[in-house]
Design an enzyme around this catalytic site. Structure first.
Site, PDB file in Angstrom:
ATOM      1  CE  LYS A 120      -1.305   1.768   3.722  1.00 49.64           C
ATOM      2  NZ  LYS A 120      -2.254   2.441   4.586  1.00 49.64           N
ATOM      3  CG  ASP A 138      -6.942   3.846   3.085  1.00 48.02           C
ATOM      4  OD1 ASP A 138      -8.683   3.143   2.007  1.00 48.02           O
ATOM      5  OD2 ASP A 138      -7.169   5.475   2.749  1.00 48.02           O
TER       6      ASP A 138
END
Ligand code: SF4
Length: 255
Positions: A120, A138
């Site tokens: 991420k 997220d």
């Protein structure tokens, strides 16, 4: 959602916010990388409070090493997991100097090989610092993609793979920012604000949240009804605990 609906979904988010970007404060790829590492399980606002004075003094991996782990820990102690994060930031700064002459690398593999940098974080840096069409998933993106039916998946990786496949041009570069901001401010975890949502007719989530005044009216009506019935039966007005599997609260099928 079919292709036309996906296009319309992003067209409306883009119309509402033509220039979305991260809410983390940064000045270059290095400070962005540090800010994103610090933001794991913390709010952007809390990270910005700590990095404002930090980034005034520290702008390069060399300066970070000179600052040292103890003083960095002190500077970021208001952020969750600060001990581990301080270790990682020092280690990644050293790795940047050793491997890339102090520069932030531009490939996912190189970024993910740095301490404290996961997929991420790499996606955010590639997208925000280098303009790559990556999709950082997220908690907000994960929730919005599942609730709406845009890109459902059991894991962030599954959601990311679906986004890769379905997000059309010209929305690919900014898609993850629109999804994060939509999740943060409108499609909130506890109570999505459907009544002011620009994609309400495209979203499969049910039941949709009513406007506050309508919810207040319906709560008042329910409370009034319970009050009368309790008075009639002489029973206490305390709600009995919900039976297992039959909660009366709004369904919260997804995070
Ligand atoms: S309609 Fe509600 S659940 Fe659907 S995206 Fe909008 S805020 Fe989220």
């Amino acid at each position: 959602m079919n292709r036309d609906q996906v296009f319309e979904f992003f067209r409306r988010l883009a119309e509402a916010n033509p220039s979305p970007t991260t809410e983390l404060d940064y000045t270059d790829p290095y400070t962005l990388l540090v800010a994103v590492v610090l933001s794991a399980q913390a709010t952007d606002a809390s990270v910005n409070i700590a990095t404002k004075p930090l980034f005034e003094r520290i702008k390069t991996p060399q300066e970070m090493l000179q600052l040292g782990e103890d003083r960095l820990r002190e500077a970021i102690k208001t952020i969750g997991l600060f001990n581990t994060k301080a270790k990682n930031v020092i280690a990644l700064s050293k790795a940047l100097i050793d491997r890339y002459k102090g520069k932030v690398p531009r490939t996912r593999e190189e970024l993910q090989a740095l301490p404290g940098v996961g997929r991420k974080t790499a996606n955010v840096v590639l997208n925000t610092a280098f303009g790559e069409e990556t999709f950082a998933v997220d908690t907000h993106v994960f929730r919005v993609c599942n609730r709406t039916g845009l890109a459902p998946g059991k894991t962030p990786d599954e959601v990311e793979a679906k986004l890769e496949k379905i997000v059309p041009q010209p929305f690919r570069r900014d898609a993850h920012h629109w999804l994060i901001l939509h999740g943060r401010y409108i499609c909130k975890a506890r109570l999505p604000e459907c009544w002011r949502c620009p994609v309400i007719d495209l979203c499969r989530y049910k039941p949709k949240t009513l406007p506050p005044e309508e919810r207040a009216r319906s709560t008042a009506a329910r409370t009034g009804h319970r009050g009368k019935s309790a008075a009639r039966t002489g029973k206490a007005r305390t709600a009995s605990p919900p039976k297992a599997g039959r909660s009366r609260s709004r369904p919260t099928r997804l995070p």
